[in-house]
Design a protein around this motif. Structure first.
Motif, PDB file in Angstrom:
ATOM      1  N   THR A 126       0.902  -1.345   0.103  1.00  0.00           N
ATOM      2  CA  THR A 126      -0.002  -0.266  -0.042  1.00  0.00           C
ATOM      3  C   THR A 126       0.716   0.946  -0.021  1.00  0.00           C
ATOM      4  OG1 THR A 126      -1.757  -1.474   1.140  1.00  0.00           O
ATOM      5  CG2 THR A 126      -1.972   1.268   0.866  1.00  0.00           C
ATOM      6  N   VAL A 127       0.240   2.511  -0.827  1.00  0.00           N
ATOM      7  CA  VAL A 127       1.186   3.144  -0.898  1.00  0.00           C
ATOM      8  C   VAL A 127       0.750   4.168   0.359  1.00  0.00           C
ATOM      9  CG1 VAL A 127       2.316   4.902  -2.675  1.00  0.00           C
ATOM     10  CG2 VAL A 127       1.932   3.226  -3.668  1.00  0.00           C
ATOM     11  N   ARG A 128       2.194   4.976   0.592  1.00  0.00           N
ATOM     12  CA  ARG A 128       1.754   6.136   1.405  1.00  0.00           C
ATOM     13  C   ARG A 128       2.636   7.470   1.074  1.00  0.00           C
ATOM     14  NH1 ARG A 128       2.935   3.112   7.107  1.00  0.00           N
ATOM     15  NH2 ARG A 128       4.891   2.664   5.765  1.00  0.00           N
ATOM     16  N   CYS A 129       1.704   8.356   1.867  1.00  0.00           N
ATOM     17  CA  CYS A 129       2.425   9.400   1.273  1.00  0.00           C
ATOM     18  C   CYS A 129       3.803   9.767   1.388  1.00  0.00           C
ATOM     19  CB  CYS A 129       1.466  11.012   2.548  1.00  0.00           C
ATOM     20  SG  CYS A 129       2.080  11.061   4.026  1.00  0.00           S
ATOM     21  N   GLY A 130       4.546   9.227   2.254  1.00  0.00           N
ATOM     22  CA  GLY A 130       5.636   9.642   2.440  1.00  0.00           C
ATOM     23  C   GLY A 130       6.407   8.274   1.422  1.00  0.00           C
ATOM     24  N   ASP A 131       5.576   7.428   0.705  1.00  0.00           N
ATOM     25  CA  ASP A 131       6.690   6.914   0.208  1.00  0.00           C
ATOM     26  C   ASP A 131       6.672   6.841  -1.665  1.00  0.00           C
ATOM     27  OD1 ASP A 131       6.410   4.339   1.272  1.00  0.00           O
ATOM     28  OD2 ASP A 131       4.096   3.790   0.987  1.00  0.00           O
ATOM     29  N   ILE A 132       6.230   8.299  -1.399  1.00  0.00           N
ATOM     30  CA  ILE A 132       6.017   9.097  -3.125  1.00  0.00           C
ATOM     31  C   ILE A 132       7.062   9.842  -3.414  1.00  0.00           C
ATOM     32  CG2 ILE A 132       4.854  10.744  -4.942  1.00  0.00           C
ATOM     33  CD1 ILE A 132       2.034   9.617  -3.576  1.00  0.00           C
ATOM     34  N   GLY A 165       0.887  17.132  -2.432  1.00  0.00           N
ATOM     35  CA  GLY A 165       1.249  17.904  -3.903  1.00  0.00           C
ATOM     36  C   GLY A 165       2.590  17.040  -4.397  1.00  0.00           C
ATOM     37  N   ALA A 166       3.095  15.942  -3.953  1.00  0.00           N
ATOM     38  CA  ALA A 166       3.982  15.022  -4.278  1.00  0.00           C
ATOM     39  C   ALA A 166       3.330  13.834  -5.341  1.00  0.00           C
ATOM     40  CB  ALA A 166       4.988  14.472  -3.409  1.00  0.00           C
ATOM     41  N   THR A 167       3.823  13.651  -6.231  1.00  0.00           N
ATOM     42  CA  THR A 167       3.332  13.021  -7.437  1.00  0.00           C
ATOM     43  C   THR A 167       3.750  12.029  -7.817  1.00  0.00           C
ATOM     44  OG1 THR A 167       3.547  14.660  -9.191  1.00  0.00           O
ATOM     45  CG2 THR A 167       1.976  15.668  -7.921  1.00  0.00           C
ATOM     46  N   ARG A 177      -4.892   6.384   2.590  1.00  0.00           N
ATOM     47  CA  ARG A 177      -5.944   7.917   3.053  1.00  0.00           C
ATOM     48  C   ARG A 177      -4.981   9.251   3.142  1.00  0.00           C
ATOM     49  NH1 ARG A 177      -9.210   9.192   8.455  1.00  0.00           N
ATOM     50  NH2 ARG A 177     -10.129  10.832   6.247  1.00  0.00           N
ATOM     51  N   GLU A 178      -3.748   8.977   3.041  1.00  0.00           N
ATOM     52  CA  GLU A 178      -3.006   9.885   2.612  1.00  0.00           C
ATOM     53  C   GLU A 178      -2.677  10.590   1.264  1.00  0.00           C
ATOM     54  OE1 GLU A 178      -0.628   7.809   4.981  1.00  0.00           O
ATOM     55  OE2 GLU A 178      -2.121   7.162   6.630  1.00  0.00           O
ATOM     56  N   VAL A 179      -3.344   9.435   0.072  1.00  0.00           N
ATOM     57  CA  VAL A 179      -3.054   9.576  -1.461  1.00  0.00           C
ATOM     58  C   VAL A 179      -4.536   9.389  -1.847  1.00  0.00           C
ATOM     59  CG1 VAL A 179      -2.109   8.248  -3.137  1.00  0.00           C
ATOM     60  CG2 VAL A 179      -0.753   8.392  -1.102  1.00  0.00           C
ATOM     61  N   ALA A 180      -4.499  10.483  -2.945  1.00  0.00           N
ATOM     62  CA  ALA A 180      -5.359  10.310  -3.714  1.00  0.00           C
ATOM     63  C   ALA A 180      -5.018   9.785  -5.209  1.00  0.00           C
ATOM     64  CB  ALA A 180      -5.656  11.914  -4.062  1.00  0.00           C
ATOM     65  N   MET A 181      -5.995   9.518  -5.812  1.00  0.00           N
ATOM     66  CA  MET A 181      -6.463   8.365  -7.075  1.00  0.00           C
ATOM     67  C   MET A 181      -6.382   9.529  -8.654  1.00  0.00           C
ATOM     68  SD  MET A 181      -6.363   4.629  -7.859  1.00  0.00           S
ATOM     69  CE  MET A 181      -8.341   4.997  -8.736  1.00  0.00           C
ATOM     70  N   ILE A 182      -5.724   9.551  -9.278  1.00  0.00           N
ATOM     71  CA  ILE A 182      -5.928  10.410 -10.328  1.00  0.00           C
ATOM     72  C   ILE A 182      -6.300   9.491 -11.842  1.00  0.00           C
ATOM     73  CG2 ILE A 182      -6.485  11.816 -11.580  1.00  0.00           C
ATOM     74  CD1 ILE A 182      -4.719  13.736  -9.216  1.00  0.00           C
ATOM     75  N   PRO A 183      -7.390   8.253 -12.041  1.00  0.00           N
ATOM     76  CA  PRO A 183      -7.144   6.631 -13.124  1.00  0.00           C
ATOM     77  C   PRO A 183      -7.749   8.599 -14.841  1.00  0.00           C
ATOM     78  CG  PRO A 183      -9.162   6.884 -11.483  1.00  0.00           C
ATOM     79  CD  PRO A 183      -8.771   8.189 -11.266  1.00  0.00           C
ATOM     80  N   LEU A 184      -6.704   8.864 -15.424  1.00  0.00           N
ATOM     81  CA  LEU A 184      -6.855   9.694 -16.447  1.00  0.00           C
ATOM     82  C   LEU A 184      -7.843   8.232 -17.479  1.00  0.00           C
ATOM     83  CD1 LEU A 184      -3.928  11.310 -16.231  1.00  0.00           C
ATOM     84  CD2 LEU A 184      -5.935  12.616 -15.575  1.00  0.00           C
ATOM     85  N   LEU A 185      -8.609   9.240 -18.318  1.00  0.00           N
ATOM     86  CA  LEU A 185      -8.909   9.386 -19.165  1.00  0.00           C
ATOM     87  C   LEU A 185      -7.997   8.929 -20.750  1.00  0.00           C
ATOM     88  CD1 LEU A 185     -12.200  11.631 -19.271  1.00  0.00           C
ATOM     89  CD2 LEU A 185     -12.350   9.569 -19.137  1.00  0.00           C
ATOM     90  N   PRO A 186      -7.897   8.097 -21.533  1.00  0.00           N
ATOM     91  CA  PRO A 186      -7.359   7.736 -22.437  1.00  0.00           C
ATOM     92  C   PRO A 186      -6.924   8.547 -23.308  1.00  0.00           C
ATOM     93  CG  PRO A 186      -9.033   5.428 -22.434  1.00  0.00           C
ATOM     94  CD  PRO A 186      -9.604   6.768 -21.664  1.00  0.00           C
ATOM     95  N   GLY A 187      -5.989   8.973 -24.387  1.00  0.00           N
ATOM     96  CA  GLY A 187      -6.011  11.041 -24.117  1.00  0.00           C
ATOM     97  C   GLY A 187      -4.919  11.470 -24.000  1.00  0.00           C
TER      98      GLY A 187
END
Length: 293
Positions: free
Chosen positions: A73-79, A119-121, A135-145
């Motif tokens: 599991t990815v936490r904020c400190g892992d980014i 803000g770390a990405t 929960r400290e990390v948000a996921m942004i699953p982008l659309l194709p393109g």
């Protein structure tokens, strides 16, 4: 949604996306992403660029104790530095991770820290498929393109960070709300332009890293050179040496002799103490025992 076989029955789903206001768009290019008029792209809410079946969620609320057989599991400190070191990820019990199947990674999602180091990405790699986020990390699953690395670098840019910082709340545990992240105004050029921007950014980052390595190596060489110079200086290797010069042992002996001429100590040297007077040598100050004049 059509690609996933989930075609909506009507257009009501569009109501959830609020277009950026004109003032936001004006600030976007005047303050955060300065550009000439011919370079201004359209902007959409970040959520409108995402897979609507997944949205922009955060991950596991309570990860619990580590489980060696659990889900990484990815936490904020892992980014860090646009990467994630998967070798040290905390493993969460499978039962807990299964309760948050919505945030199970499939690869190419943009991940952003929304607590702690806000803000770390980074972009999830194919090797991270099946992993989860906290929960400290948000996921942004982008659309194709939409190129994930373009969004990653844009969020991490000075303009992107400035926009995000406007919504940071809290002191002890600073963070941003998902609603603010979902409404982030995303400038959206063509895919070809996105890829070109990514290419130029990564070339620049590679040059910066090369300069950093050279500076680190120069620092090591400088420290070694400084020690070498001092050693040579004290060995007298910076000037030609005359083989007829007296050896240093003779110089030291001569210096000591000159400092104590005729065996007498020079000014500043400690003189031997005088012996204490005896009773018979003390002067008579009482007047007793004196012969009459």
């Amino acid at each position: 949604m059509r690609a996933k076989g989930k075609v909506p029955g009507d257009d009501r789903w569009k109501e959830r996306y609020e277009e950026p206001s004109q003032s936001t768009l004006d600030d976007l290019y005047d303050k955060w992403f300065p550009a000439r008029s011919e370079q201004i792209w359209g902007a959409i809410p970040l959520e409108a660029a995402c897979d609507p079946t997944r949205g922009i969620p955060y991950g596991i609320v309570l990860t619990g104790d580590p489980d060696e057989t659990g889900v990484p599991t990815v936490r904020c400190g892992d980014i860090k530095n646009f990467t994630i070191d998967i070798s040290g990820l905390k493993r969460v019990a499978l039962k807990v991770a299964n309760e948050f199947s919505r945030t199970r990674l499939e690869g190419d999602e943009v991940l952003i820290a929304i607590r702690g180091t806000v803000g770390a990405t980074a972009v999830a790699t194919d090797a991270m498929t099946g992993m989860n986020i906290s929960r400290e990390v948000a996921m942004i699953p982008l659309l194709p393109g939409i190129e994930p690395r373009f969004v990653m670098y844009l969020l991490a840019s000075p303009g992107g960070q400035a926009l995000l910082s406007r919504h940071i709340k809290g002191v002890a545990q600073a963070g941003i709300n998902l609603s603010d992240l979902r409404a982030f105004p995303l400038p959206l050029p063509s895919l070809a332009e996105q890829c070109e921007i990514v290419s130029r950014v990564e070339r620049t980052l590679q040059r910066i890293e090369a300069v950093k390595r050279e500076l680190d190596q120069a620092g090591v060489r400088h420290a070694s050179l400084e020690r070498s110079i001092l050693a040579k200086a004290f060995r007298g290797e910076f000037v030609p040496q005359d083989p007829n010069d007296e050896p240093e042992s003779a110089l030291l002996e001569r210096t000591r002799a000159e400092a104590t001429p005729n065996g007498q100590p020079t000014n500043g040297a400690r003189r031997p103490r005088k012996p204490a007077p005896t009773e018979s040598s003390k002067p008579n100050t009482t007047g007793r025992g004196r012969k009459p004049a």
